[in-house]
Write a protein that holds these residues in place. Structure first.
Motif, PDB file in Angstrom:
ATOM      1  N   PHE A   1       6.916 -11.462  15.646  1.00  0.00           N
ATOM      2  CA  PHE A   1       6.379 -11.767  14.310  1.00  0.00           C
ATOM      3  C   PHE A   1       7.026 -13.045  13.763  1.00  0.00           C
ATOM      4  O   PHE A   1       6.326 -13.964  13.290  1.00  0.00           O
ATOM      5  N   ALA A   2       8.339 -13.129  13.851  1.00  0.00           N
ATOM      6  CA  ALA A   2       9.044 -14.321  13.367  1.00  0.00           C
ATOM      7  C   ALA A   2       8.599 -15.560  14.152  1.00  0.00           C
ATOM      8  O   ALA A   2       8.379 -16.640  13.584  1.00  0.00           O
TER       9      ALA A   2
ATOM     10  N   LEU B   1       5.236 -18.804   0.449  1.00  0.00           N
ATOM     11  CA  LEU B   1       4.066 -19.672   0.661  1.00  0.00           C
ATOM     12  C   LEU B   1       3.067 -19.605  -0.495  1.00  0.00           C
ATOM     13  O   LEU B   1       2.093 -20.352  -0.528  1.00  0.00           O
TER      14      LEU B   1
ATOM     15  N   ALA C   1       5.853 -25.257   3.137  1.00  0.00           N
ATOM     16  CA  ALA C   1       5.868 -25.168   4.604  1.00  0.00           C
ATOM     17  C   ALA C   1       7.289 -25.341   5.126  1.00  0.00           C
ATOM     18  O   ALA C   1       7.730 -24.608   6.016  1.00  0.00           O
TER      19      ALA C   1
ATOM     20  N   MET D   1       4.141   2.954   1.222  1.00  0.00           N
ATOM     21  CA  MET D   1       5.193   1.972   1.507  1.00  0.00           C
ATOM     22  C   MET D   1       5.882   1.483   0.232  1.00  0.00           C
ATOM     23  O   MET D   1       7.083   1.212   0.242  1.00  0.00           O
TER      24      MET D   1
ATOM     25  N   ALA E   1      -0.161 -20.741   7.580  1.00  0.00           N
ATOM     26  CA  ALA E   1       0.882 -19.706   7.591  1.00  0.00           C
ATOM     27  C   ALA E   1       0.608 -18.656   6.519  1.00  0.00           C
ATOM     28  O   ALA E   1       0.860 -17.467   6.722  1.00  0.00           O
ATOM     29  N   ARG E   2       0.071 -19.098   5.394  1.00  0.00           N
ATOM     30  CA  ARG E   2      -0.226 -18.146   4.333  1.00  0.00           C
ATOM     31  C   ARG E   2      -1.342 -17.189   4.757  1.00  0.00           C
ATOM     32  O   ARG E   2      -1.275 -15.986   4.501  1.00  0.00           O
TER      33      ARG E   2
ATOM     34  N   LEU F   1       4.185 -23.025  11.826  1.00  0.00           N
ATOM     35  CA  LEU F   1       4.816 -23.966  10.897  1.00  0.00           C
ATOM     36  C   LEU F   1       5.481 -25.134  11.615  1.00  0.00           C
ATOM     37  O   LEU F   1       5.951 -26.067  10.980  1.00  0.00           O
TER      38      LEU F   1
ATOM     39  N   PHE G   1       9.040  -8.057   5.485  1.00  0.00           N
ATOM     40  CA  PHE G   1       9.120  -9.336   6.191  1.00  0.00           C
ATOM     41  C   PHE G   1       7.853 -10.163   5.899  1.00  0.00           C
ATOM     42  O   PHE G   1       7.934 -11.358   5.545  1.00  0.00           O
ATOM     43  N   ALA G   2       6.696  -9.533   6.018  1.00  0.00           N
ATOM     44  CA  ALA G   2       5.433 -10.239   5.752  1.00  0.00           C
ATOM     45  C   ALA G   2       5.377 -10.706   4.290  1.00  0.00           C
ATOM     46  O   ALA G   2       4.959 -11.823   3.991  1.00  0.00           O
TER      47      ALA G   2
ATOM     48  N   SER H   1      -1.142 -10.398   8.254  1.00  0.00           N
ATOM     49  CA  SER H   1      -0.102  -9.488   8.741  1.00  0.00           C
ATOM     50  C   SER H   1       0.137  -8.375   7.740  1.00  0.00           C
ATOM     51  O   SER H   1       0.317  -7.213   8.117  1.00  0.00           O
ATOM     52  N   ARG H   2       0.141  -8.725   6.455  1.00  0.00           N
ATOM     53  CA  ARG H   2       0.312  -7.692   5.427  1.00  0.00           C
ATOM     54  C   ARG H   2      -0.826  -6.684   5.500  1.00  0.00           C
ATOM     55  O   ARG H   2      -0.600  -5.472   5.408  1.00  0.00           O
TER      56      ARG H   2
ATOM     57  N   ALA I   1       0.848  -1.196   0.000  1.00  0.00           N
ATOM     58  CA  ALA I   1       0.000   0.000   0.000  1.00  0.00           C
ATOM     59  C   ALA I   1       0.886   1.250   0.000  1.00  0.00           C
ATOM     60  O   ALA I   1       1.980   1.240   0.569  1.00  0.00           O
TER      61      ALA I   1
ATOM     62  N   ILE J   1      -0.409  -4.336   8.426  1.00  0.00           N
ATOM     63  CA  ILE J   1       0.618  -3.321   8.170  1.00  0.00           C
ATOM     64  C   ILE J   1       0.078  -2.276   7.190  1.00  0.00           C
ATOM     65  O   ILE J   1       0.284  -1.072   7.383  1.00  0.00           O
ATOM     66  N   ASP J   2      -0.644  -2.722   6.160  1.00  0.00           N
ATOM     67  CA  ASP J   2      -1.304  -1.777   5.241  1.00  0.00           C
ATOM     68  C   ASP J   2      -2.226  -0.840   6.026  1.00  0.00           C
ATOM     69  O   ASP J   2      -2.265   0.368   5.776  1.00  0.00           O
TER      70      ASP J   2
ATOM     71  N   ALA K   1       0.338 -14.759   7.111  1.00  0.00           N
ATOM     72  CA  ALA K   1       1.186 -13.769   6.417  1.00  0.00           C
ATOM     73  C   ALA K   1       0.314 -12.734   5.711  1.00  0.00           C
ATOM     74  O   ALA K   1       0.604 -11.530   5.740  1.00  0.00           O
ATOM     75  N   ASN K   2      -0.774 -13.196   5.101  1.00  0.00           N
ATOM     76  CA  ASN K   2      -1.695 -12.264   4.431  1.00  0.00           C
ATOM     77  C   ASN K   2      -2.342 -11.303   5.422  1.00  0.00           C
ATOM     78  O   ASN K   2      -2.453 -10.105   5.151  1.00  0.00           O
TER      79      ASN K   2
ATOM     80  N   GLN L   1      -2.088   0.046   9.182  1.00  0.00           N
ATOM     81  CA  GLN L   1      -1.320   1.016   9.972  1.00  0.00           C
ATOM     82  C   GLN L   1      -0.764   2.108   9.055  1.00  0.00           C
ATOM     83  O   GLN L   1      -0.766   3.291   9.420  1.00  0.00           O
TER      84      GLN L   1
ATOM     85  N   LEU M   1       5.231 -17.064  13.003  1.00  0.00           N
ATOM     86  CA  LEU M   1       5.270 -17.931  11.824  1.00  0.00           C
ATOM     87  C   LEU M   1       5.914 -19.259  12.147  1.00  0.00           C
ATOM     88  O   LEU M   1       5.474 -20.312  11.694  1.00  0.00           O
TER      89      LEU M   1
ATOM     90  N   MET N   1      -0.308 -26.665   7.458  1.00  0.00           N
ATOM     91  CA  MET N   1       0.507 -25.624   8.087  1.00  0.00           C
ATOM     92  C   MET N   1       0.831 -24.530   7.079  1.00  0.00           C
ATOM     93  O   MET N   1       0.838 -23.343   7.412  1.00  0.00           O
ATOM     94  N   ALA N   2       1.112 -24.932   5.819  1.00  0.00           N
ATOM     95  CA  ALA N   2       1.412 -23.929   4.791  1.00  0.00           C
ATOM     96  C   ALA N   2       0.205 -23.029   4.553  1.00  0.00           C
ATOM     97  O   ALA N   2       0.342 -21.805   4.438  1.00  0.00           O
TER      98      ALA N   2
END
Lengths: 353, 353
Positions: B131-132, A139, A149, A36, B152-153, B139, A131-132, B159-160, A33, B163-164, B156-157, B166, B135, B148-149
């Motif tokens: 954050f690390a 993945l 995974a 960024m 995790a996906r 996993l 990082f994300a 989390s993205r 977005a 962040i968008d 990660a989505n 914020q 994940l 798990m994949a």
């Protein structure tokens, strides 16, 4: 092969890694977005601070080249390693964005750092986003779910080590003495872990078993320590024209890098004189210390060398180069790929920047 | 069920979520290198600033409770959702650590924020580490690799998106006007995405197919928007004794929250008077503005209410509660689990803090 042949082969390898990775990296970063995406494009050197297209220095790109070679090590096409290459490059750059802010570093790759140009909040936020995005990239590929995974887990583990390493690095700054073992552990986390992941992630995505991936990871770990040993040498004796940094760069920052801790660990008169000087230095305010004239830093560098810190670090780089190459022994990888891994290790210990 | 029954059931649900998640969360955080483990323990309220054990307020823990309920929605035991519960709680707290620093917020859960106590570098570093770890946790479980994949996906989505959100929130601060649609998009990212992930991640780890997971994700997304609408109401009209925040908390911060943007979007005299006041407010230095007396903020709150911003936001919370519950229609989930999801949605729109 002659040294010139090795260098030419490695430069071609790095260039191919960049060529395969950059388009996918740009696509990934383009998903962020606003603002960024712009901040990240500045960090990668694709635009300048005013937003105009630039052809900046994106770094050596050792990690993407390794990830791609790693896929080929598993007998997969180079392309199978690309998501891994993009992911490790994103994690590396996430850590640069955050570390530059935490360390207060104002310059990176001959340009102002992101926090300096776009402010601390953007440096934090864009680092988080990269990082994300890294995990998303690894993945979101076409490899089987279980392979993705495993690859993501290696990436998350390497990221944790990277962060541990930065935590140790910050802690060391306020400590008077750091042992060689502690310094190596920190460097193994801060540099070794992500190179280890780079060297194995492509193979995992390309279908390799854990034994092969672990062997490649071990190669990358030692390669990382060789890389960092050379970095530490360049941090003291590097030529500013090549490195783009100030003379005696790490000495100005009073960094407890490998040559320094190895020199202090020696039991000889130079080590004692060095210890006395550094203990006094540690009490000085940062401004006064950075304004030392060249001769003051040259004296410290000479004492490090006399105490044996320079030679020990150079030997360490060679030992790690050998350990990296030996980690490949017994792995079933194509001979041409093995030769390139070796060439890369040779290149890394002879680089000048 | 009566409202009292609903509240009792939800409190029991949250408590069970906490009881199942906290030991695994503590184990995960215990893996961090020093001093990050201590900083994280402070953030979670397990120790005080001097390192002594504390029994702090770790937050409502809606996310872990949802993740566990999510596993049960897939017919799996509650325990199957625990890695997902720990992961979403880690991601949530990673974002709190970084957001508090970026926003300059000095208080969280009635205590000084991490950057205030341990410095900005630790807030960045420990956020990264959580954050690390998130994940890694998702996993590193016992579910099949492909599950798990997928989990995790989703993480990660989410989390993205977080962040968008914020990034959008920060951008809105410097803009004069924000539309209701933009505000909802930002809140969908900042709050909706991780609740959506919480409501689906347990099911994915518990073996659910994508259709079920998507339905649960949709429930969580609407639940998140209902949650945020109530948060925005409490940010203006909340009772400091319940919320632990100042009176008119969001007004003091000149936050363009839902009641404000909805009021400004109304075409009536109160909206015009409010717009004139807020435009003038925006030009004042922050210190002067925060020192307004209570009556000044009360005037603004009354105008927001008169323009219809309070009612619109309360209606929005109810609409989202209904949409959340309807998203579960047609999903094959046990009746007791469905009832709990509904109770949670009812609880969220009636909460006082």
């Amino acid at each position: 092969m002659t040294a010139t042949d090795t260098t030419a082969e490695v430069l071609a390898l790095l260039e191919r890694g960049r060529a395969l990775t950059t388009p996918a990296l740009r696509t990934a970063v383009g998903k962020l977005a606003a603002p960024m995406n712009t901040v990240a494009a500045y960090h990668f050197g694709w635009i300048d601070a005013t937003g105009r297209p630039a052809d900046g220095d994106g770094g050596k790109a050792v990690r993407p080249a390794l990830a791609i070679l790693s896929a080929e090590a598993a007998g997969a096409p180079a392309e199978a390693g690309v998501p891994g290459a993009v992911a490790v490059e994103l994690v590396h750059n996430f850590s640069l964005l955050h570390d530059d802010l935490m360390d207060g570093d104002e310059q990176r790759r001959h340009r102002d750092t992101v926090w300096k140009v776009h402010g601390p909040a953007q440096a934090i936020l864009v680092g988080d986003a990269l990082f994300a995005l890294a995990l998303d990239t690894v993945l979101d590929g076409s490899a089987p779910g279980s392979a993705m995974a495993r690859a993501a887990r290696r990436l998350a583990n390497a990221s944790r080590a990277l962060i541990d390493g930065q935590a140790q690095d910050i802690t060391f700054e306020s400590r008077e003495r750091v042992t060689v073992a502690e310094c190596l552990e920190m460097e193994g986390n801060k540099t070794g872990a992500l190179l280890a992941c780079s060297a194995s992630i492509g193979a995992v995505l390309g279908g390799a078993d854990d034994r092969t991936a672990d062997g490649l990871e071990s190669y990358g770990h030692h390669l990382g320590l060789a890389f960092q040993a050379v970095d530490d040498l360049l941090g003291v004796w590097g030529d500013p024209a090549s490195t783009g940094k100030q003379t005696w760069s790490d000495l100005r920052r009073r960094k407890k890098s490998l040559p320094v801790v190895a020199a202090l660990a020696a039991e000889n008169p130079a080590a004692e004189r060095l210890a006395a000087l550094l203990t006094a230095d540690a009490k000085k305010p940062a401004e006064e210390f950075q304004d030392f004239d060249e001769a003051e830093f040259a004296t410290r560098a000479a004492l490090i060398e006399e105490a044996g810190g320079r030679r020990w670090t150079a030997d360490e780089a060679r030992r790690r180069r050998d350990a990296a190459v030996h980690a490949l022994d017994g792995l079933d990888i194509p001979p041409a790929v093995r030769r390139r891994f070796t060439a890369l290790a040779d290149f890394i210990i002879t680089r000048r920047h």
